[in-house]
Scaffold this motif. Sequence first.
Motif, PDB file in Angstrom:
ATOM      1  N   ASN A  52      -0.155   7.315  -1.091  1.00 16.25           N
ATOM      2  CA  ASN A  52       0.525   6.658  -2.208  1.00 16.25           C
ATOM      3  C   ASN A  52      -0.506   5.964  -3.108  1.00 16.25           C
ATOM      4  OD1 ASN A  52       2.206   4.826  -3.823  1.00 16.25           O
ATOM      5  ND2 ASN A  52       3.816   5.281  -2.343  1.00 16.25           N
ATOM      6  N   ARG A  53      -0.384   6.147  -4.419  1.00 15.00           N
ATOM      7  CA  ARG A  53      -1.343   5.536  -5.347  1.00 15.00           C
ATOM      8  C   ARG A  53      -1.266   4.013  -5.298  1.00 15.00           C
ATOM      9  NH1 ARG A  53       0.495   7.011 -11.391  1.00 15.00           N
ATOM     10  NH2 ARG A  53      -1.309   5.660 -11.821  1.00 15.00           N
ATOM     11  N   PHE A  54      -0.152   3.462  -4.808  1.00 14.58           N
ATOM     12  CA  PHE A  54      -0.014   2.022  -4.624  1.00 14.58           C
ATOM     13  C   PHE A  54      -0.264   1.707  -3.145  1.00 14.58           C
ATOM     14  CE2 PHE A  54       2.406   2.841  -8.474  1.00 14.58           C
ATOM     15  CZ  PHE A  54       1.963   1.811  -9.307  1.00 14.58           C
ATOM     16  N   ALA A  55      -1.376   1.045  -2.868  1.00 13.92           N
ATOM     17  CA  ALA A  55      -1.804   0.831  -1.485  1.00 13.92           C
ATOM     18  C   ALA A  55      -0.795   0.048  -0.663  1.00 13.92           C
ATOM     19  CB  ALA A  55      -3.152   0.111  -1.475  1.00 13.92           C
ATOM     20  N   ARG A  56      -0.026  -0.812  -1.326  1.00 17.19           N
ATOM     21  CA  ARG A  56       0.942  -1.633  -0.601  1.00 17.19           C
ATOM     22  C   ARG A  56       2.198  -0.862  -0.211  1.00 17.19           C
ATOM     23  NH1 ARG A  56      -1.491  -6.234   1.314  1.00 17.19           N
ATOM     24  NH2 ARG A  56      -2.665  -7.297  -0.319  1.00 17.19           N
ATOM     25  N   ALA A  57       2.296   0.383  -0.621  1.00 17.54           N
ATOM     26  CA  ALA A  57       3.510   1.170  -0.349  1.00 17.54           C
ATOM     27  C   ALA A  57       3.182   2.436   0.427  1.00 17.54           C
ATOM     28  CB  ALA A  57       4.204   1.512  -1.667  1.00 17.54           C
ATOM     29  N   ARG A  58       2.244   2.336   1.354  1.00 21.25           N
ATOM     30  CA  ARG A  58       1.803   3.521   2.090  1.00 21.25           C
ATOM     31  C   ARG A  58       2.415   3.642   3.485  1.00 21.25           C
ATOM     32  NH1 ARG A  58      -4.606   3.388   0.232  1.00 21.25           N
ATOM     33  NH2 ARG A  58      -4.225   4.181  -1.889  1.00 21.25           N
ATOM     34  N   ASN A  59       3.148   2.627   3.924  1.00 27.19           N
ATOM     35  CA  ASN A  59       3.695   2.639   5.284  1.00 27.19           C
ATOM     36  C   ASN A  59       5.219   2.647   5.304  1.00 27.19           C
ATOM     37  OD1 ASN A  59       1.154   2.507   6.769  1.00 27.19           O
ATOM     38  ND2 ASN A  59       0.973   0.442   5.921  1.00 27.19           N
ATOM     39  N   GLY A  60       5.812   3.195   4.259  1.00 24.00           N
ATOM     40  CA  GLY A  60       7.268   3.258   4.211  1.00 24.00           C
ATOM     41  C   GLY A  60       7.918   2.141   3.427  1.00 24.00           C
ATOM     42  N   GLU A  61       7.102   1.278   2.801  1.00 23.56           N
ATOM     43  CA  GLU A  61       7.670   0.208   1.981  1.00 23.56           C
ATOM     44  C   GLU A  61       8.319   0.794   0.715  1.00 23.56           C
ATOM     45  OE1 GLU A  61       3.949  -1.381   4.067  1.00 23.56           O
ATOM     46  OE2 GLU A  61       4.484   0.404   2.883  1.00 23.56           O
ATOM     47  N   VAL A  62       9.233   0.037   0.150  1.00 25.57           N
ATOM     48  CA  VAL A  62       9.868   0.443  -1.104  1.00 25.57           C
ATOM     49  C   VAL A  62       9.181  -0.295  -2.243  1.00 25.57           C
ATOM     50  CG1 VAL A  62      12.020   0.536  -2.420  1.00 25.57           C
ATOM     51  CG2 VAL A  62      12.063   0.875   0.054  1.00 25.57           C
ATOM     52  N   PRO A  97      10.210  -1.013   6.252  1.00 23.71           N
ATOM     53  CA  PRO A  97       9.688  -2.265   6.796  1.00 23.71           C
ATOM     54  C   PRO A  97       9.671  -3.424   5.807  1.00 23.71           C
ATOM     55  CG  PRO A  97       7.878  -0.797   6.274  1.00 23.71           C
ATOM     56  CD  PRO A  97       9.132  -0.009   6.048  1.00 23.71           C
ATOM     57  N   SER A  98       9.716  -3.120   4.502  1.00 21.33           N
ATOM     58  CA  SER A  98       9.603  -4.198   3.518  1.00 21.33           C
ATOM     59  C   SER A  98       9.589  -3.606   2.116  1.00 21.33           C
ATOM     60  CB  SER A  98       8.301  -4.975   3.739  1.00 21.33           C
ATOM     61  OG  SER A  98       8.112  -5.948   2.729  1.00 21.33           O
ATOM     62  N   GLN A  99       9.761  -4.459   1.106  1.00 24.73           N
ATOM     63  CA  GLN A  99       9.354  -4.043  -0.226  1.00 24.73           C
ATOM     64  C   GLN A  99       7.825  -4.120  -0.298  1.00 24.73           C
ATOM     65  OE1 GLN A  99      10.794  -7.015   0.384  1.00 24.73           O
ATOM     66  NE2 GLN A  99      10.354  -8.515  -1.212  1.00 24.73           N
ATOM     67  N   ALA A 100       7.241  -3.515  -1.304  1.00 25.57           N
ATOM     68  CA  ALA A 100       5.779  -3.484  -1.432  1.00 25.57           C
ATOM     69  C   ALA A 100       5.291  -4.773  -2.080  1.00 25.57           C
ATOM     70  CB  ALA A 100       5.356  -2.276  -2.258  1.00 25.57           C
ATOM     71  N   GLU A 105       2.285  -4.579  -8.170  1.00 29.49           N
ATOM     72  CA  GLU A 105       3.740  -4.406  -8.089  1.00 29.49           C
ATOM     73  C   GLU A 105       4.467  -5.493  -8.878  1.00 29.49           C
ATOM     74  OE1 GLU A 105       2.144  -1.856  -4.982  1.00 29.49           O
ATOM     75  OE2 GLU A 105       1.706  -3.922  -5.558  1.00 29.49           O
ATOM     76  N   GLU A 106       4.014  -6.720  -8.718  1.00 28.00           N
ATOM     77  CA  GLU A 106       4.653  -7.828  -9.444  1.00 28.00           C
ATOM     78  C   GLU A 106       4.439  -7.680 -10.946  1.00 28.00           C
ATOM     79  OE1 GLU A 106       6.651  -9.984  -8.208  1.00 28.00           O
ATOM     80  OE2 GLU A 106       6.343  -9.445  -6.103  1.00 28.00           O
ATOM     81  N   ALA A 107       3.208  -7.339 -11.350  1.00 26.64           N
ATOM     82  CA  ALA A 107       2.890  -7.241 -12.775  1.00 26.64           C
ATOM     83  C   ALA A 107       3.653  -6.099 -13.451  1.00 26.64           C
ATOM     84  CB  ALA A 107       1.386  -7.036 -12.960  1.00 26.64           C
ATOM     85  N   LEU A 108       3.872  -5.016 -12.723  1.00 25.45           N
ATOM     86  CA  LEU A 108       4.532  -3.848 -13.297  1.00 25.45           C
ATOM     87  C   LEU A 108       6.047  -3.848 -13.080  1.00 25.45           C
ATOM     88  CD1 LEU A 108       1.882  -1.142 -12.384  1.00 25.45           C
ATOM     89  CD2 LEU A 108       2.307  -2.165 -14.623  1.00 25.45           C
ATOM     90  N   GLY A 109       6.577  -4.942 -12.515  1.00 29.22           N
ATOM     91  CA  GLY A 109       8.030  -5.105 -12.466  1.00 29.22           C
ATOM     92  C   GLY A 109       8.722  -4.474 -11.284  1.00 29.22           C
ATOM     93  N   ILE A 110       8.252  -4.763 -10.066  1.00 23.02           N
ATOM     94  CA  ILE A 110       8.931  -4.223  -8.897  1.00 23.02           C
ATOM     95  C   ILE A 110      10.372  -4.711  -8.820  1.00 23.02           C
ATOM     96  CG2 ILE A 110       8.097  -6.062  -7.362  1.00 23.02           C
ATOM     97  CD1 ILE A 110       8.032  -4.004  -5.106  1.00 23.02           C
ATOM     98  N   TYR A 111      10.631  -5.907  -9.349  1.00 22.87           N
ATOM     99  CA  TYR A 111      11.997  -6.431  -9.329  1.00 22.87           C
ATOM    100  C   TYR A 111      12.924  -5.522 -10.132  1.00 22.87           C
ATOM    101  CZ  TYR A 111      10.808  -8.201 -13.973  1.00 22.87           C
ATOM    102  OH  TYR A 111      10.406  -8.300 -15.285  1.00 22.87           O
TER     103      TYR A 111
END
Length: 267
Positions: A52-62, A97-100, A105-111
Motif C-alpha cells: 500500500n502506498r500509505f504505510a499506515r494502511a498496510r496491515n488491513g487498516e481502513v 484492526p483500525s483506521q489508518a 491521512e489526517e492532512a488528506l482527509g481520512i475523516y
Amino acid sequence: MSSYSLRGLHWFNALSADAKPVAGLPASLRVADGALGDQPVRFIAVVADPDNRFARARNGEVGLLEGWGLAKAVDEVIAADQDQPQKRALIAIVDVPSQAYGRREEALGIYQALAAAADSYARARLAGHAVIGLLVGKAMSGAFLAHGYQANRLIALRDPGVMVHAMGKASAARVTLRSVEELEALAASVPPMAYDIDSYASLGLLWETLSVEQIEQPTAADLTRVSECLIQAVGDVAASGRDLSGRLGASNRAASSQVRQLLREQW
C-alpha cells in the motif's frame, strides 16, 4: 508468518469462490458479485496490502484508499440496482484492526474518506439493499464504523480473535490512565469497556453469533453454516424492515431506549 490477519481474505475467498471479481479498486479491497442461494450479493472485504502506498494502511487498516474505494464499490451497486426488482445484498466481511493513523491521512482527509464509506452503506440500506456485516476478526474503531457498522444485521463468529471496540487495549489504557490489567478488570463489570464478543452481544448489537471449526481457514462445513446464516439474515431484513431499531432491545441499552422515547415524546 505474516504480521497481519488473513481471516478476512480467507473468508472472502471462501464465500466468493463462484463470484465474479470487481476490478478498478485498490489492492486492499476485495469485491465480487455472486449469489447466496437465490439472493444476488456483492461481497466486500478490506484486506492487508503490504505494498500500500500509505504505510499506515498496510496491515488491513481502513485508510484513504480504502474509504473511497468502499464508497465506490457500494455506490456502484446502488446505481446499478436502482430499478431492479431484486436488489443485491451487501455482505461486509469485517477483519479490520483500525483506521489508518498518520499525518498524511489526517492532512488528506481520512475523516471524509471514512465518512463517505459509512454514508454509502447507509444509503444502500435505506435504498432497500440488505446490508449484512460478518465479523470474522477485529472490528476496531473508525475502521468498523466505515466498514460494517451500518449493517442491517451483524453476525459474529465466536472466537477470542473476534473483538469489537473503539480502540486497542494499549491505547485505551493510555487514554484512561490505567494499566492494561486495570482496564481488563474494569471491563469485567462494564460491558461497553470489554473486548470479547459476549460483552458486545449483551449490548444488543449482534443479530447472531456462530461457532465454526476453523476460523482462520474455513472448512466446507463452516462455509455452509455461515452461508445459511447470511441467507437467513437477508430474509429477516426483508421480513422485518431495514431500520436499526432491533439494536436497542438489550437490557444493557435500556437507558438508550428510554432517552430515545423521551426525545420522541418531546420533539
